[in-house]
Design an enzyme around this catalytic site. Structure first.
Site, PDB file in Angstrom:
ATOM      1  N   ARG A  62       0.839  -1.033   0.078  1.00  0.00           N
ATOM      2  CA  ARG A  62       0.147  -0.136   0.037  1.00  0.00           C
ATOM      3  C   ARG A  62       0.684   1.407  -0.056  1.00  0.00           C
ATOM      4  O   ARG A  62       1.926   1.157   0.618  1.00  0.00           O
ATOM      5  CB  ARG A  62      -0.816   0.219   1.231  1.00  0.00           C
ATOM      6  CG  ARG A  62      -1.992   1.166   1.560  1.00  0.00           C
ATOM      7  CD  ARG A  62      -2.887   1.185   0.228  1.00  0.00           C
ATOM      8  NE  ARG A  62      -4.025   2.072   0.587  1.00  0.00           N
ATOM      9  CZ  ARG A  62      -4.814   2.507  -0.304  1.00  0.00           C
ATOM     10  NH1 ARG A  62      -4.791   2.199  -1.497  1.00  0.00           N
ATOM     11  NH2 ARG A  62      -5.919   3.279   0.082  1.00  0.00           N
TER      12      ARG A  62
ATOM     13  N   THR B 263      -9.046  -0.021 -10.076  1.00  0.00           N
ATOM     14  CA  THR B 263      -8.130  -1.178  -9.487  1.00  0.00           C
ATOM     15  C   THR B 263      -8.198  -2.254 -10.615  1.00  0.00           C
ATOM     16  O   THR B 263      -9.116  -2.509 -11.306  1.00  0.00           O
ATOM     17  CB  THR B 263      -8.898  -1.625  -8.229  1.00  0.00           C
ATOM     18  OG1 THR B 263      -9.162  -0.514  -7.149  1.00  0.00           O
ATOM     19  CG2 THR B 263      -8.254  -2.732  -7.232  1.00  0.00           C
TER      20      THR B 263
ATOM     21  N   SER C 228      -7.931   1.119   2.806  1.00  0.00           N
ATOM     22  CA  SER C 228      -8.272   0.698   1.435  1.00  0.00           C
ATOM     23  C   SER C 228      -9.192  -0.395   1.642  1.00  0.00           C
ATOM     24  O   SER C 228      -9.691  -0.618   2.633  1.00  0.00           O
ATOM     25  CB  SER C 228      -7.219   0.032   0.869  1.00  0.00           C
ATOM     26  OG  SER C 228      -7.472  -1.102  -0.226  1.00  0.00           O
TER      27      SER C 228
ATOM     28  N   GLY D 125     -13.274  -2.353  -7.770  1.00  0.00           N
ATOM     29  CA  GLY D 125     -14.684  -1.699  -7.404  1.00  0.00           C
ATOM     30  C   GLY D 125     -14.771  -0.735  -6.368  1.00  0.00           C
ATOM     31  O   GLY D 125     -15.823  -0.348  -5.902  1.00  0.00           O
TER      32      GLY D 125
END
Length: 579
Positions: A112, A398, A462, A484
């Site tokens: 991340r 994504t 996230s 999504g």
């Protein structure tokens, strides 16, 4: 009990009896999505399911050469940067779950993005101290976090790789150099975007001389990205995080609209992390996901934990009653997600507290089987803490891939640059993320500092939810995940319900219309079957429903005896590769 609620309860009981236990293998007409389906594919040896045929082919070739699931994931993720630049790439980050069959363990890899060291909780406040408009924050340098994807892939490859690193980068280099045909999806997204063409490099790469999005079938070549990847192939991730590429990233971030605070030291010092996998029970299975800074693993487990109170296996798959219960579980779980999740260092509550059986029992008691809750609910309060309800936006982009290899190893990898085309900032042929806009723009909630506030070197919350499922014997049963935005959590949780409660084949699960409640209105996929379902939810259970596109990109692999069965989401361009 009012007449309406009595009718709703009677209808619910009829639906519950409509499909006897053990007879839920076939979806009812109400469960058919109305979208085109892609048939499931069976394999005995290995399987790769990715978001693009080029990436699937690259992964499959690696597996044929004896590469591990991790090797194949590295190759596919880098190819996706080339052919699906709107969704993921080396300018962004990701999360990765690895099932290591030989050692009998599972590992979470955290790639991340991190905020620059110079960031603080005023990052997205304007001159008057008010939160910026979303796209004012997205476009430009302020939203760019330190990319983590390459460091994460290299760390996982060091732990689990078999083939040389340079071999895995080669397919992406070749596609970037030689080009590929622009797909209908990429063309449509380029044509619809309001900001990307304002970046001179992106305009030259993705648009024609008249400023129109490259037509479907046009060969898109990206020699600048090919050169970056050659350096990465030869010298590893250090070629990206130091030297000329790092200087180009920092210079661009600091010179564009809404300049950012990224430094060379931020890039040089970034490290991917191994984290403990977050697991919990569901029926006789064990479901494992990503821990914070992802809220995905914990919130999926909370939704499933709330649903254990109800006998979903006895209900018709995708029925209005089942989807009402699912929506109400999502409402409660998202209230907790919004209040409690953020950078692990700022969270006042452990995810374990939010999926503890006693806590879930108290929360599940708030689900009325006959009636929707009127509006948003407050988060729960694990003992000794105060709730901090607030929201931060999270937009969908994504990509996800699921892979199993010949030895039974598996990877679930979800990667992202956040919004479609990220910060709309192109550097050396790749787009930079806008992941810092996943922070709460307001640093304080109603009760104190928000756990998802921006800050020096913090990681934004996230929703990415790569997931592994194990059966009662501890054998790997399923590998899945989706893009999504924050809908990812509901997409993944609903897929787990379809696989484990109703024992549907994966292609049938993916063909069902989506239902998603994020502690707001219940959102239902706008298809013919979805519209019928929405009417039932509103009429029988008082759900406040809105119809919308819910474009998941679920990629699922499920064990069936000695074989693997895989399916790619019909809503996107994904494919299944097998031998």
């Amino acid at each position: 009990m009012t007449a309406g609620r009595w009718i709703g309860l009677c209808f619910a009981l009829v639906l519950a009896a409509a499909t006897p236990p053990g007879r839920a293998q076939q979806a009812t007409p109400e469960a058919a999505s109305g979208v085109d389906t892609k048939p499931a594919v069976r394999a005995h040896r290995h399987m790769a399911v990715t978001a693009n045929p080029h990436a699937t082919d690259a992964a499959l070739q690696v597996l044929r050469e004896g590469g591990s699931a991790t090797d194949a994931a590295v190759a596919a993720a880098l190819v996706l940067n080339v052919v699906e630049p709107q969704s993921s790439g080396i300018g962004g980050g990701g999360f990765m779950l690895v099932h290591d069959a030989r050692r009998g363990r599972r590992i979470a890899y955290d790639g991340r993005e991190r905020a620059p060291a110079a960031a603080d909780d005023t990052l997205f406040l304007d001159a008057d101290g008010k939160p910026m408009a979303f796209f004012d924050a997205v476009v430009g340098g302020r939203s760019v976090g330190v990319p983590g994807l390459l460091r994460m892939l290299a760390l996982a490859h060091r732990d689990h790789g078999r083939l040389p690193w340079a071999r895995l980068v080669a397919p992406a280099i070749r596609l970037a150099q030689d080009g590929f045909a622009v797909s209908p999806r990429l063309h449509a997204l380029l044509a619809a975007d309001r900001f990307l063409a304002d970046d001179p490099g992106a305009r030259a790469l993705f648009y024609d001389a008249q400023g129109r999005a490259l037509a479907v079938g046009t060969r898109l070549r990206n020699p600048a990205l090919a050169e970056v990847l050659r350096k990465v192939a030869a010298n590893g991730p250090d070629a990206f995080y130091t030297g000329s590429i790092a200087r180009d990233i920092v210079a661009r971030v600091r010179s564009v609209r809404h300049p950012g605070r990224l430094s060379l030291a931020d890039l040089r010092d970034y490290r991917a992390m191994r984290r403990p996998v977050l697991c919990g029970p569901y029926r006789q299975y064990t479901v494992c996901g990503m821990p914070p800074p992802s809220s995905g693993g914990g919130t999926v487990l909370e939704i499933l934990g709330l649903l254990t109170r109800f006998d979903l296996p006895a209900l018709a798959p995708g029925s209005a009653f089942a989807m009402h219960l699912f929506a109400e579980a999502g409402r409660l779980a998202f209230a907790d997600r919004d209040a409690w999740y953020g950078d692990p260092a700022t969270m006042a509550v452990s995810p374990r507290a939010l999926i503890a059986p006693a806590y879930l029992k108290r929360r599940a008691a708030r689900i009325d089987p006959t009636r929707a809750h009127p509006g948003a609910v407050l988060p729960g309060r694990p003992e000794g803490v105060a709730a901090v309800p607030a929201r931060s936006p999270e937009r969908p982009s994504t990509s996800h891939l699921s892979i199993v290899d010949d030895a039974g190893n598996a990877v679930a990898l979800t990667a992202s640059i956040e919004n479609a085309f990220g910060s709309r900032t192109l550097v050396d042929g790749f787009l930079l993320n806008n992941q810092l806009t996943d922070f709460s723009f307001s640093p304080r909630g109603v009760s104190g500092p928000h756990p998802n506030r921006a800050g020096s070197r913090r990681q934004p919350r996230s929703s990415m939810s790569p997931t592994l499922v194990y059966d009662a014997r501890g054998q790997l049963y399923a590998v899945l995940g989706s893009p999504g935005g924050s809908h990812i959590i509901n997409y993944v949780a609903a897929t787990v319900v379809g696989l484990l409660d109703w024992h549907l084949p994966p292609d049938q699960v993916l063909a069902m219309p989506h239902v998603s409640n994020r502690n707001r209105m219940t959102e239902v996929e706008d298809t013919s079957a979805g519209r019928q379902l929405a009417t039932s939810l509103a009429t029988l259970f008082g759900q406040a429903v809105t119809l919308r596109d819910l474009t998941s990109g679920l990629h699922v692999i499920v064990r069936d005896g000695p074989d693997w069965v895989g399916a790619a989401d019909p809503r996107r361009e994904g494919t299944v590769g097998v031998d």
